[in-house]
Design a protein around this motif. Structure first.
Motif, PDB file in Angstrom:
ATOM      1  N   PHE A   1      76.386  32.393  81.371  1.00 31.00           N
ATOM      2  CA  PHE A   1      75.109  32.133  80.721  1.00 31.00           C
ATOM      3  C   PHE A   1      73.923  32.687  81.527  1.00 31.00           C
ATOM      4  N   VAL A   2      73.992  32.587  82.863  1.00 30.22           N
ATOM      5  CA  VAL A   2      72.922  33.130  83.699  1.00 30.22           C
ATOM      6  C   VAL A   2      72.841  34.649  83.517  1.00 30.22           C
ATOM      7  N   CYS A   3      73.996  35.322  83.611  1.00 38.87           N
ATOM      8  CA  CYS A   3      74.015  36.785  83.502  1.00 38.87           C
ATOM      9  C   CYS A   3      73.646  37.248  82.099  1.00 38.87           C
ATOM     10  N   ALA A   7      74.761  43.152  76.556  1.00 33.52           N
ATOM     11  CA  ALA A   7      74.457  42.051  77.477  1.00 33.52           C
ATOM     12  C   ALA A   7      75.688  41.172  77.677  1.00 33.52           C
ATOM     13  N   GLY A   8      76.399  40.903  76.587  1.00 32.02           N
ATOM     14  CA  GLY A   8      77.617  40.103  76.674  1.00 32.02           C
ATOM     15  C   GLY A   8      78.695  40.799  77.482  1.00 32.02           C
ATOM     16  N   LEU A   9      78.808  42.115  77.313  1.00 28.76           N
ATOM     17  CA  LEU A   9      79.787  42.890  78.073  1.00 28.76           C
ATOM     18  C   LEU A   9      79.497  42.795  79.567  1.00 28.76           C
ATOM     19  N   GLY A  10      78.227  42.935  79.928  1.00 28.03           N
ATOM     20  CA  GLY A  10      77.847  42.832  81.336  1.00 28.03           C
ATOM     21  C   GLY A  10      78.117  41.449  81.894  1.00 28.03           C
ATOM     22  N   GLN A  35      87.409  39.722  79.604  1.00 30.47           N
ATOM     23  CA  GLN A  35      86.185  38.928  79.677  1.00 30.47           C
ATOM     24  C   GLN A  35      84.987  39.703  79.147  1.00 30.47           C
ATOM     25  N   GLY A  36      84.965  41.011  79.438  1.00 31.52           N
ATOM     26  CA  GLY A  36      83.881  41.818  78.902  1.00 31.52           C
ATOM     27  C   GLY A  36      83.904  41.811  77.388  1.00 31.52           C
ATOM     28  N   ALA A  37      85.102  42.013  76.822  1.00 30.54           N
ATOM     29  CA  ALA A  37      85.246  42.007  75.360  1.00 30.54           C
ATOM     30  C   ALA A  37      84.991  40.608  74.801  1.00 30.54           C
ATOM     31  N   ASN A  38      85.516  39.577  75.481  1.00 39.78           N
ATOM     32  CA  ASN A  38      85.300  38.189  75.050  1.00 39.78           C
ATOM     33  C   ASN A  38      83.811  37.879  74.914  1.00 39.78           C
ATOM     34  N   SER A  39      83.082  38.112  76.010  1.00 42.46           N
ATOM     35  CA  SER A  39      81.667  37.758  76.019  1.00 42.46           C
ATOM     36  C   SER A  39      80.862  38.617  75.059  1.00 42.46           C
ATOM     37  N   THR A  63      77.624  38.142  70.776  1.00 37.99           N
ATOM     38  CA  THR A  63      77.027  38.889  69.666  1.00 37.99           C
ATOM     39  C   THR A  63      77.213  38.139  68.351  1.00 37.99           C
ATOM     40  N   THR A  64      78.434  37.637  68.122  1.00 34.74           N
ATOM     41  CA  THR A  64      78.693  36.874  66.897  1.00 34.74           C
ATOM     42  C   THR A  64      77.836  35.614  66.862  1.00 34.74           C
ATOM     43  N   TYR A  65      77.802  34.883  67.987  1.00 36.91           N
ATOM     44  CA  TYR A  65      77.030  33.632  68.050  1.00 36.91           C
ATOM     45  C   TYR A  65      75.543  33.894  67.841  1.00 36.91           C
TER      46      TYR A  65
END
Length: 291
Positions: free
Chosen positions: A80-82, A105-108, A169-173, A178-180
């Motif tokens: 969440f911070v990143c 951003a989620g990937l990072g 994790q990159g794909a997960n986030s 993005t979906t959320y």
């Protein structure tokens, strides 16, 4: 809709709290998922649960749980911070974040959590579960297991599977955030200005995000589990060799083994994590949390 930047400490506290609660609440599904992905005989979720309860009792379904709770709390805090940091770096002058930029951003965020939290905790958790399925486990718990793994394999021993974990994790986030974010912005666009979304709506949006995440990232999760098993060094040269052997020896569908328990966990996980995170942020900031 412009996005509000939360203070890093607030995001860290809320994320860690959400991660710990989610990990404990959903751990049995994670245990079953991990067991079903090991090489060897194929077992269904019900069969694994029955066998574990018969031989190890209810406690058996929580083998490796402490490692995941610690790791998940750290992971969620870092995530969440990143994500909040990257999201605001990529925002346009009006403070808005497009879906592609939210994906980036989620990937990072996923890459950061993989390096600093997920790989060590997932490796230890996977080895503890793998070890616990035998008649004479060599690890007596989180601390003893971690100590023995480091003693036998060095620091690299708890960083096995780093590449597939980073990819997963990159794909997960990327997919989940993005979906959320997209669904949340859509729902907020239909609500009255300034109105907080009810917890039930937040939970539902998070659950949908978890559902989408599962099916798009499942192959990476299977490769990750195999690379972190006790036999990985003897069976696979690297992640690509692991994927090749699974495909040629077990078939394409094997990449989706453990989908049902992982689906159960990530749907619940998405709902629990985002709901708890939003509520803790509201509590910290003194907002109305009764809606």
């Amino acid at each position: 809709m412009a996005v509000k930047k939360e203070k890093p400490l607030h995001s860290l506290i809320a994320g860690a709290t959400a991660g710990g609660i989610e990990a404990f609440s959903t751990y049995p599904t994670e245990f079953v998922k991990t067991r079903s992905q090991f090489s060897g005989k194929k077992q269904g979720a019900i069969s694994i649960i029955k066998e574990t309860l018969k031989t190890k009792g209810v406690a058996g379904l929580y083998s490796g749980c402490t490692a995941l709770i610690v790791g998940n709390s750290t992971k969620a805090g870092v995530r969440f911070v990143c994500y909040d940091h990257f999201k605001h770096m990529l925002a346009d002058p009006q403070g808005k974040v497009s879906a592609p930029r939210s994906l980036l951003a989620g990937l990072g965020a996923g890459m950061m959590e993989a390096i600093f939290a997920v790989t060590p905790s997932e490796t230890i958790k996977t080895k503890l579960i793998d070890d616990a399925k035998g008649p004479n486990p060599q690890y007596r718990g989180l601390i003893h297991g971690t100590t023995q793994i480091v003693k036998q394999e060095g620091i690299r021993g708890i960083y096995r599977g780093l590449f597939p974990v980073m990819m997963r994790q990159g794909a997960n986030s990327a997919v989940r955030f993005t979906t959320y974010s997209t669904l949340k912005q859509f729902v907020q666009g239909t609500a009255r200005p300034g109105q907080n979304l009810p917890s039930s709506i937040t939970f539902g949006i998070g659950a949908v995000a978890g559902l989408v995440t599962v099916y798009t990232t499942m192959p990476l999760d299977v490769i990750k589990t195999r690379m972190q098993s006790l036999q990985a060094r003897q069976q696979y040269r690297n992640s690509f060799h692991c994927a090749y052997r699974i495909f040629t020896e077990e078939g394409l569908l094997r990449f989706w083994s453990g989908t049902t328990p992982r689906l159960a966990r990530l749907v619940l996980s998405g709902g629990i994590t985002f709901s708890v995170y939003e509520k803790v942020i509201d509590l910290i900031n003194g907002r109305d949390v009764l809606s």
